[in-house]
Design a protein around this motif. Structure first.
Motif, PDB file in Angstrom:
ATOM      1  N   ILE A   1       5.445   6.380 -12.523  1.00 47.32           N
ATOM      2  CA  ILE A   1       5.834   5.112 -11.885  1.00 47.32           C
ATOM      3  C   ILE A   1       5.014   3.967 -12.475  1.00 47.32           C
ATOM      4  O   ILE A   1       3.809   4.097 -12.687  1.00 47.32           O
ATOM      5  CB  ILE A   1       5.604   5.181 -10.359  1.00 47.32           C
ATOM      6  N   LYS A   2       5.672   2.844 -12.729  1.00 47.55           N
ATOM      7  CA  LYS A   2       4.990   1.660 -13.235  1.00 47.55           C
ATOM      8  C   LYS A   2       5.464   0.402 -12.505  1.00 47.55           C
ATOM      9  O   LYS A   2       6.556   0.353 -11.972  1.00 47.55           O
ATOM     10  CB  LYS A   2       5.249   1.481 -14.736  1.00 47.55           C
ATOM     11  N   GLY A   3       4.595  -0.612 -12.519  1.00 42.23           N
ATOM     12  CA  GLY A   3       4.976  -1.932 -12.041  1.00 42.23           C
ATOM     13  C   GLY A   3       5.133  -2.069 -10.550  1.00 42.23           C
ATOM     14  O   GLY A   3       5.905  -2.910 -10.077  1.00 42.23           O
ATOM     15  N   LEU A   4       4.377  -1.274  -9.790  1.00 38.77           N
ATOM     16  CA  LEU A   4       4.554  -1.272  -8.346  1.00 38.77           C
ATOM     17  C   LEU A   4       3.293  -0.779  -7.656  1.00 38.77           C
ATOM     18  O   LEU A   4       2.599   0.090  -8.168  1.00 38.77           O
ATOM     19  CB  LEU A   4       5.722  -0.346  -7.979  1.00 38.77           C
ATOM     20  N   TYR A   5       2.988  -1.371  -6.505  1.00 32.20           N
ATOM     21  CA  TYR A   5       1.935  -0.838  -5.643  1.00 32.20           C
ATOM     22  C   TYR A   5       2.573   0.171  -4.692  1.00 32.20           C
ATOM     23  O   TYR A   5       3.620  -0.096  -4.096  1.00 32.20           O
ATOM     24  CB  TYR A   5       1.297  -1.952  -4.811  1.00 32.20           C
ATOM     25  N   LEU A   6       1.921   1.318  -4.536  1.00 32.21           N
ATOM     26  CA  LEU A   6       2.454   2.365  -3.670  1.00 32.21           C
ATOM     27  C   LEU A   6       1.293   3.196  -3.138  1.00 32.21           C
ATOM     28  O   LEU A   6       0.218   3.244  -3.737  1.00 32.21           O
ATOM     29  CB  LEU A   6       3.421   3.255  -4.450  1.00 32.21           C
ATOM     30  N   GLY A   7       1.514   3.868  -2.006  1.00 34.00           N
ATOM     31  CA  GLY A   7       0.463   4.608  -1.343  1.00 34.00           C
ATOM     32  C   GLY A   7      -0.022   5.816  -2.125  1.00 34.00           C
ATOM     33  O   GLY A   7       0.729   6.773  -2.332  1.00 34.00           O
ATOM     34  N   THR A   8      -1.279   5.768  -2.543  1.00 34.92           N
ATOM     35  CA  THR A   8      -1.927   6.869  -3.259  1.00 34.92           C
ATOM     36  C   THR A   8      -3.430   6.713  -3.079  1.00 34.92           C
ATOM     37  O   THR A   8      -3.910   5.608  -2.781  1.00 34.92           O
ATOM     38  CB  THR A   8      -1.564   6.849  -4.760  1.00 34.92           C
ATOM     39  N   PRO A   9      -4.201   7.779  -3.232  1.00 33.94           N
ATOM     40  CA  PRO A   9      -5.657   7.626  -3.136  1.00 33.94           C
ATOM     41  C   PRO A   9      -6.191   6.742  -4.258  1.00 33.94           C
ATOM     42  O   PRO A   9      -5.650   6.721  -5.363  1.00 33.94           O
ATOM     43  CB  PRO A   9      -6.180   9.061  -3.285  1.00 33.94           C
ATOM     44  N   ALA A  10      -7.256   6.020  -3.953  1.00 30.40           N
ATOM     45  CA  ALA A  10      -7.932   5.203  -4.964  1.00 30.40           C
ATOM     46  C   ALA A  10      -9.385   5.039  -4.556  1.00 30.40           C
ATOM     47  O   ALA A  10      -9.729   5.123  -3.379  1.00 30.40           O
ATOM     48  CB  ALA A  10      -7.260   3.840  -5.095  1.00 30.40           C
ATOM     49  N   ILE A  11     -10.230   4.818  -5.553  1.00 29.74           N
ATOM     50  CA  ILE A  11     -11.648   4.571  -5.296  1.00 29.74           C
ATOM     51  C   ILE A  11     -11.829   3.093  -4.989  1.00 29.74           C
ATOM     52  O   ILE A  11     -11.456   2.235  -5.787  1.00 29.74           O
ATOM     53  CB  ILE A  11     -12.504   4.978  -6.499  1.00 29.74           C
ATOM     54  N   ILE A  12     -12.422   2.785  -3.825  1.00 27.69           N
ATOM     55  CA  ILE A  12     -12.605   1.405  -3.396  1.00 27.69           C
ATOM     56  C   ILE A  12     -14.085   1.060  -3.472  1.00 27.69           C
ATOM     57  O   ILE A  12     -14.929   1.734  -2.872  1.00 27.69           O
ATOM     58  CB  ILE A  12     -12.102   1.193  -1.952  1.00 27.69           C
ATOM     59  N   ASN A  13     -14.377  -0.017  -4.214  1.00 25.90           N
ATOM     60  CA  ASN A  13     -15.763  -0.469  -4.343  1.00 25.90           C
ATOM     61  C   ASN A  13     -15.794  -1.993  -4.437  1.00 25.90           C
ATOM     62  O   ASN A  13     -14.807  -2.653  -4.097  1.00 25.90           O
ATOM     63  CB  ASN A  13     -16.438   0.197  -5.546  1.00 25.90           C
ATOM     64  N   SER A  14     -16.894  -2.549  -4.910  1.00 30.01           N
ATOM     65  CA  SER A  14     -17.070  -4.003  -4.897  1.00 30.01           C
ATOM     66  C   SER A  14     -16.080  -4.742  -5.788  1.00 30.01           C
ATOM     67  O   SER A  14     -15.840  -5.936  -5.596  1.00 30.01           O
ATOM     68  CB  SER A  14     -18.497  -4.368  -5.305  1.00 30.01           C
TER      69      SER A  14
END
Length: 312
Positions: free
Chosen positions: A264-277
Protein backbone atom coordinates in the motif's frame (compact mmCIF):
# COMPACT_ATOMS: atom_id res chain seq x y z
CA UNK A 1 8.94 29.12 38.98
CA UNK A 2 10.05 26.48 36.47
CA UNK A 3 13.78 26.44 35.87
CA UNK A 4 13.75 24.81 32.44
CA UNK A 5 11.36 24.74 29.53
CA UNK A 6 9.71 21.41 28.97
CA UNK A 7 6.94 21.13 26.38
CA UNK A 8 4.01 23.06 24.96
CA UNK A 9 0.88 21.37 23.68
CA UNK A 10 -1.93 23.08 21.78
CA UNK A 11 -5.36 21.46 21.69
CA UNK A 12 -7.70 22.40 18.84
CA UNK A 13 -11.29 21.48 19.70
CA UNK A 14 -12.27 21.65 23.36
CA UNK A 15 -15.32 19.41 23.20
CA UNK A 16 -15.88 16.17 25.09
CA UNK A 17 -12.87 14.44 23.50
CA UNK A 18 -10.61 17.47 23.75
CA UNK A 19 -11.33 18.32 27.37
CA UNK A 20 -11.03 14.65 28.37
CA UNK A 21 -7.67 14.52 26.58
CA UNK A 22 -6.45 17.61 28.42
CA UNK A 23 -7.50 16.16 31.77
CA UNK A 24 -5.80 12.85 31.00
CA UNK A 25 -2.59 14.49 29.74
CA UNK A 26 -2.20 16.64 32.85
CA UNK A 27 -2.55 13.57 35.03
CA UNK A 28 -0.16 11.35 33.07
CA UNK A 29 3.00 13.41 32.51
CA UNK A 30 5.11 16.09 34.18
CA UNK A 31 6.78 17.04 30.89
CA UNK A 32 4.18 19.64 29.86
CA UNK A 33 4.46 23.15 31.25
CA UNK A 34 2.13 24.93 28.82
CA UNK A 35 -1.25 23.77 27.55
CA UNK A 36 -3.29 25.95 25.20
CA UNK A 37 -6.98 25.31 24.53
CA UNK A 38 -8.45 26.58 21.25
CA UNK A 39 -12.15 26.30 20.51
CA UNK A 40 -14.63 28.12 18.28
CA UNK A 41 -16.59 28.86 21.48
CA UNK A 42 -13.91 30.80 23.30
CA UNK A 43 -15.85 30.92 26.58
CA UNK A 44 -15.75 27.11 26.69
CA UNK A 45 -11.97 27.15 26.38
CA UNK A 46 -11.68 29.90 29.01
CA UNK A 47 -13.84 27.94 31.42
CA UNK A 48 -12.03 24.66 30.85
CA UNK A 49 -8.64 26.32 31.28
CA UNK A 50 -9.70 27.62 34.69
CA UNK A 51 -11.26 24.28 35.65
CA UNK A 52 -8.15 22.32 34.62
CA UNK A 53 -5.88 24.77 36.44
CA UNK A 54 -7.56 23.70 39.66
CA UNK A 55 -5.97 20.23 39.44
CA UNK A 56 -2.41 21.48 38.94
CA UNK A 57 -1.61 21.76 42.67
CA UNK A 58 -2.23 18.00 42.82
CA UNK A 59 -0.40 17.16 39.57
CA UNK A 60 2.23 19.53 38.13
CA UNK A 61 2.59 23.27 37.63
CA UNK A 62 1.29 23.93 34.13
CA UNK A 63 0.29 27.19 32.47
CA UNK A 64 -3.16 26.56 30.98
CA UNK A 65 -5.05 29.15 28.97
CA UNK A 66 -7.46 29.74 26.09
CA UNK A 67 -5.62 30.75 22.97
CA UNK A 68 -5.63 31.00 19.18
CA UNK A 69 -3.98 29.23 16.25
CA UNK A 70 -1.06 31.67 16.51
CA UNK A 71 -0.12 30.09 19.85
CA UNK A 72 1.02 27.01 17.92
CA UNK A 73 4.10 28.88 16.63
CA UNK A 74 6.38 27.48 19.35
CA UNK A 75 4.38 24.35 20.29
CA UNK A 76 5.83 20.85 20.29
CA UNK A 77 2.53 19.12 19.55
CA UNK A 78 -0.80 20.25 18.11
CA UNK A 79 -3.64 17.87 18.88
CA UNK A 80 -6.74 18.22 16.68
CA UNK A 81 -10.04 16.85 17.93
CA UNK A 82 -12.24 19.48 16.26
CA UNK A 83 -14.91 18.27 13.89
CA UNK A 84 -18.53 17.30 13.58
CA UNK A 85 -19.20 14.22 15.74
CA UNK A 86 -20.73 11.04 14.42
CA UNK A 87 -24.51 10.75 14.86
CA UNK A 88 -26.44 7.52 15.56
CA UNK A 89 -26.59 5.46 12.36
CA UNK A 90 -23.87 7.53 10.69
CA UNK A 91 -20.54 6.02 9.64
CA UNK A 92 -17.18 7.73 10.08
CA UNK A 93 -16.88 8.00 6.30
CA UNK A 94 -20.14 10.00 6.15
CA UNK A 95 -18.29 12.77 7.98
CA UNK A 96 -15.44 13.18 5.52
CA UNK A 97 -16.58 16.14 3.45
CA UNK A 98 -17.80 18.16 6.44
CA UNK A 99 -14.67 17.58 8.46
CA UNK A 100 -12.26 18.08 5.55
CA UNK A 101 -13.46 21.68 5.29
CA UNK A 102 -13.04 22.17 9.04
CA UNK A 103 -9.59 20.59 9.00
CA UNK A 104 -8.36 22.85 6.21
CA UNK A 105 -9.49 25.93 8.13
CA UNK A 106 -7.38 24.75 11.09
CA UNK A 107 -4.23 23.40 9.42
CA UNK A 108 -3.53 26.39 7.17
CA UNK A 109 -3.34 29.09 9.89
CA UNK A 110 -1.36 26.80 12.20
CA UNK A 111 1.25 26.20 9.51
CA UNK A 112 1.26 29.94 8.78
CA UNK A 113 1.99 30.59 12.47
CA UNK A 114 5.38 28.92 12.04
CA UNK A 115 4.54 25.66 13.79
CA UNK A 116 7.22 23.01 13.23
CA UNK A 117 6.15 20.32 15.68
CA UNK A 118 3.99 17.22 15.34
CA UNK A 119 0.31 17.11 14.41
CA UNK A 120 -1.81 14.46 16.14
CA UNK A 121 -5.26 13.99 14.59
CA UNK A 122 -8.27 12.23 16.09
CA UNK A 123 -11.11 13.80 14.07
CA UNK A 124 -13.06 11.24 12.03
CA UNK A 125 -12.70 9.60 9.59
CA UNK A 126 -9.22 9.68 11.09
CA UNK A 127 -7.22 7.80 8.44
CA UNK A 128 -8.55 9.98 5.64
CA UNK A 129 -8.28 13.22 7.61
CA UNK A 130 -4.72 12.40 8.68
CA UNK A 131 -3.81 11.79 5.03
CA UNK A 132 -5.45 15.10 4.11
CA UNK A 133 -3.78 16.93 7.00
CA UNK A 134 -0.35 15.89 5.76
CA UNK A 135 -1.17 16.99 2.22
CA UNK A 136 -2.54 20.37 3.35
CA UNK A 137 0.34 21.06 5.75
CA UNK A 138 3.10 19.84 3.46
CA UNK A 139 4.80 18.49 6.58
CA UNK A 140 7.10 15.47 6.45
CA UNK A 141 4.91 12.40 6.85
CA UNK A 142 6.52 11.39 10.14
CA UNK A 143 5.32 14.65 11.73
CA UNK A 144 1.63 13.95 11.11
CA UNK A 145 -0.01 11.17 13.13
CA UNK A 146 -3.57 9.89 13.43
CA UNK A 147 -4.99 7.92 16.35
CA UNK A 148 -5.76 5.12 13.88
CA UNK A 149 -6.69 1.77 15.40
CA UNK A 150 -5.39 2.61 18.88
CA UNK A 151 -8.91 2.72 20.31
CA UNK A 152 -10.02 -0.30 18.27
CA UNK A 153 -7.08 -2.25 19.70
CA UNK A 154 -8.01 -1.31 23.27
CA UNK A 155 -11.56 -2.50 22.61
CA UNK A 156 -10.20 -5.76 21.21
CA UNK A 157 -8.19 -6.32 24.38
CA UNK A 158 -11.23 -5.64 26.56
CA UNK A 159 -13.37 -8.09 24.58
CA UNK A 160 -10.68 -10.77 24.70
CA UNK A 161 -10.28 -10.31 28.45
CA UNK A 162 -13.99 -10.93 28.91
CA UNK A 163 -14.00 -13.88 26.53
CA UNK A 164 -10.95 -15.53 28.12
CA UNK A 165 -11.58 -14.35 31.71
CA UNK A 166 -8.15 -12.75 31.88
CA UNK A 167 -6.81 -9.34 32.85
CA UNK A 168 -6.55 -6.90 29.95
CA UNK A 169 -3.00 -6.20 31.12
CA UNK A 170 -1.69 -9.61 30.03
CA UNK A 171 -3.21 -9.36 26.55
CA UNK A 172 -1.29 -7.86 23.62
CA UNK A 173 -3.57 -7.58 20.58
CA UNK A 174 -3.95 -5.20 17.67
CA UNK A 175 -6.65 -4.15 15.25
CA UNK A 176 -5.25 -3.00 11.90
CA UNK A 177 -6.55 -1.15 8.85
CA UNK A 178 -9.18 1.56 8.86
CA UNK A 179 -10.49 2.95 12.13
CA UNK A 180 -13.91 1.69 11.14
CA UNK A 181 -15.83 -1.19 9.67
CA UNK A 182 -12.99 -2.61 7.53
CA UNK A 183 -10.58 -2.97 10.44
CA UNK A 184 -9.52 -6.48 11.43
CA UNK A 185 -7.75 -8.29 14.26
CA UNK A 186 -4.32 -9.81 13.66
CA UNK A 187 -5.24 -12.96 15.58
CA UNK A 188 -2.04 -14.87 14.79
CA UNK A 189 0.03 -12.20 16.53
CA UNK A 190 -2.03 -11.97 19.74
CA UNK A 191 -0.10 -12.90 22.85
CA UNK A 192 -1.20 -13.68 26.41
CA UNK A 193 1.51 -12.95 28.94
CA UNK A 194 4.06 -13.10 26.14
CA UNK A 195 2.84 -16.46 24.82
CA UNK A 196 1.02 -16.90 21.51
CA UNK A 197 -2.75 -16.99 21.95
CA UNK A 198 -3.07 -20.18 19.89
CA UNK A 199 -0.77 -22.03 22.32
CA UNK A 200 -3.08 -21.19 25.22
CA UNK A 201 -6.55 -21.46 23.74
CA UNK A 202 -8.18 -21.98 20.37
CA UNK A 203 -10.64 -19.44 19.05
CA UNK A 204 -12.99 -20.73 16.38
CA UNK A 205 -13.61 -18.75 13.19
CA UNK A 206 -17.03 -17.94 14.62
CA UNK A 207 -15.42 -16.61 17.80
CA UNK A 208 -13.07 -14.44 15.76
CA UNK A 209 -15.88 -13.06 13.59
CA UNK A 210 -17.99 -12.27 16.63
CA UNK A 211 -15.09 -10.50 18.35
CA UNK A 212 -14.30 -8.37 15.30
CA UNK A 213 -17.97 -7.52 14.89
CA UNK A 214 -18.16 -6.47 18.53
CA UNK A 215 -15.15 -4.18 18.06
CA UNK A 216 -16.79 -2.60 15.02
CA UNK A 217 -20.05 -2.04 16.89
CA UNK A 218 -18.56 -0.84 20.18
CA UNK A 219 -18.51 2.83 19.26
CA UNK A 220 -22.04 2.80 17.88
CA UNK A 221 -23.34 1.17 21.05
CA UNK A 222 -21.72 3.81 23.24
CA UNK A 223 -23.10 6.58 21.02
CA UNK A 224 -26.59 5.06 21.18
CA UNK A 225 -26.44 5.03 24.98
CA UNK A 226 -24.69 8.29 25.86
CA UNK A 227 -24.48 10.25 22.61
CA UNK A 228 -20.71 10.21 22.11
CA UNK A 229 -17.49 8.34 22.85
CA UNK A 230 -14.65 10.27 24.45
CA UNK A 231 -12.85 8.68 27.41
CA UNK A 232 -11.21 5.89 25.40
CA UNK A 233 -10.02 8.01 22.50
CA UNK A 234 -8.92 10.79 24.86
CA UNK A 235 -6.70 8.35 26.75
CA UNK A 236 -5.23 7.07 23.48
CA UNK A 237 -4.52 10.68 22.46
CA UNK A 238 -2.76 11.49 25.71
CA UNK A 239 -0.73 8.26 25.46
CA UNK A 240 0.43 9.16 21.94
CA UNK A 241 1.19 12.76 22.93
CA UNK A 242 3.15 11.59 25.95
CA UNK A 243 5.17 9.21 23.73
CA UNK A 244 6.14 12.20 21.57
CA UNK A 245 7.05 14.73 24.23
CA UNK A 246 8.87 12.16 26.39
CA UNK A 247 10.63 10.58 23.38
CA UNK A 248 9.48 7.16 24.61
CA UNK A 249 9.88 5.18 21.34
CA UNK A 250 6.72 3.19 22.04
CA UNK A 251 5.19 0.88 19.45
CA UNK A 252 1.55 1.93 19.10
CA UNK A 253 -1.20 1.19 16.55
CA UNK A 254 -1.79 4.53 14.82
CA UNK A 255 -2.70 6.04 11.46
CA UNK A 256 0.74 5.80 9.88
CA UNK A 257 1.92 6.71 6.35
CA UNK A 258 2.32 3.58 4.26
CA UNK A 259 4.97 3.58 1.56
CA UNK A 260 4.94 0.05 0.25
CA UNK A 261 4.16 -1.76 3.49
CA UNK A 262 1.45 -4.40 2.89
CA UNK A 263 1.62 -3.38 -0.78
CA UNK A 264 0.00 0.00 0.00
CA UNK A 265 1.21 3.50 -0.84
CA UNK A 266 0.02 7.08 -0.49
CA UNK A 267 -2.25 6.61 2.49
CA UNK A 268 -2.31 6.69 6.28
CA UNK A 269 -3.76 3.51 7.75
CA UNK A 270 -3.82 1.69 11.08
CA UNK A 271 -0.57 -0.19 11.72
CA UNK A 272 2.01 -0.31 14.52
CA UNK A 273 4.66 2.40 14.49
CA UNK A 274 7.42 3.63 16.76
CA UNK A 275 6.43 6.97 18.33
CA UNK A 276 9.12 9.32 19.61
CA UNK A 277 10.08 13.00 19.65
CA UNK A 278 10.19 13.24 15.85
CA UNK A 279 6.65 11.85 15.62
CA UNK A 280 6.80 8.57 13.77
CA UNK A 281 10.24 7.07 14.16
CA UNK A 282 9.46 4.03 12.04
CA UNK A 283 6.42 2.31 10.58
CA UNK A 284 6.35 -1.32 11.70
CA UNK A 285 5.07 -3.76 9.08
CA UNK A 286 3.25 -6.44 11.03
CA UNK A 287 3.75 -10.08 9.92
CA UNK A 288 0.29 -10.75 8.50
CA UNK A 289 -1.15 -13.87 6.91
CA UNK A 290 -2.05 -13.71 3.22
CA UNK A 291 -5.73 -13.33 4.15
CA UNK A 292 -4.90 -10.49 6.53
CA UNK A 293 -2.84 -8.71 3.87
CA UNK A 294 -5.90 -8.89 1.59
CA UNK A 295 -8.03 -7.36 4.37
CA UNK A 296 -5.47 -4.59 4.81
CA UNK A 297 -5.48 -3.87 1.08
CA UNK A 298 -9.29 -3.92 0.97
CA UNK A 299 -9.33 -1.41 3.82
CA UNK A 300 -6.87 0.78 1.92
CA UNK A 301 -8.94 0.56 -1.26
CA UNK A 302 -12.02 1.77 0.63
CA UNK A 303 -10.00 4.77 1.83
CA UNK A 304 -8.55 5.51 -1.62
CA UNK A 305 -12.05 5.52 -3.15
CA UNK A 306 -13.14 8.20 -0.70
CA UNK A 307 -9.96 10.24 -1.06
CA UNK A 308 -10.35 10.26 -4.85
CA UNK A 309 -13.63 12.21 -4.45
CA UNK A 310 -12.23 14.90 -2.18
CA UNK A 311 -10.97 18.24 -3.42
CA UNK A 312 -8.33 19.82 -1.20
Amino acid sequence: MLDTYRHKVVLIGDGAVGSSFAFSLLQSTNEVDELVLVDRTRSKAVGDAADLADITPLTNPVKIYAGTYEDAADADVVVITAGIPRKPGETRLDLVNKNTTILKSIIEPIVKSGFTGVFVISSNPVDILTTIAQRISGFPKERVIGTGTSLDSMRLRVLLSKKLHLSVNVIDALMLGEHGDTSFAAFNEITIGGKALNTITALSNTDKSEIEKAVHEAGSQIIANKGATFYGIAKCLSYITRAIIENRSLVLPISAPLDGQYGIKGLYLGTPAIINSQGIGQVVEYPLTSDEVKKMQQSAEAMHQVLAKIEI
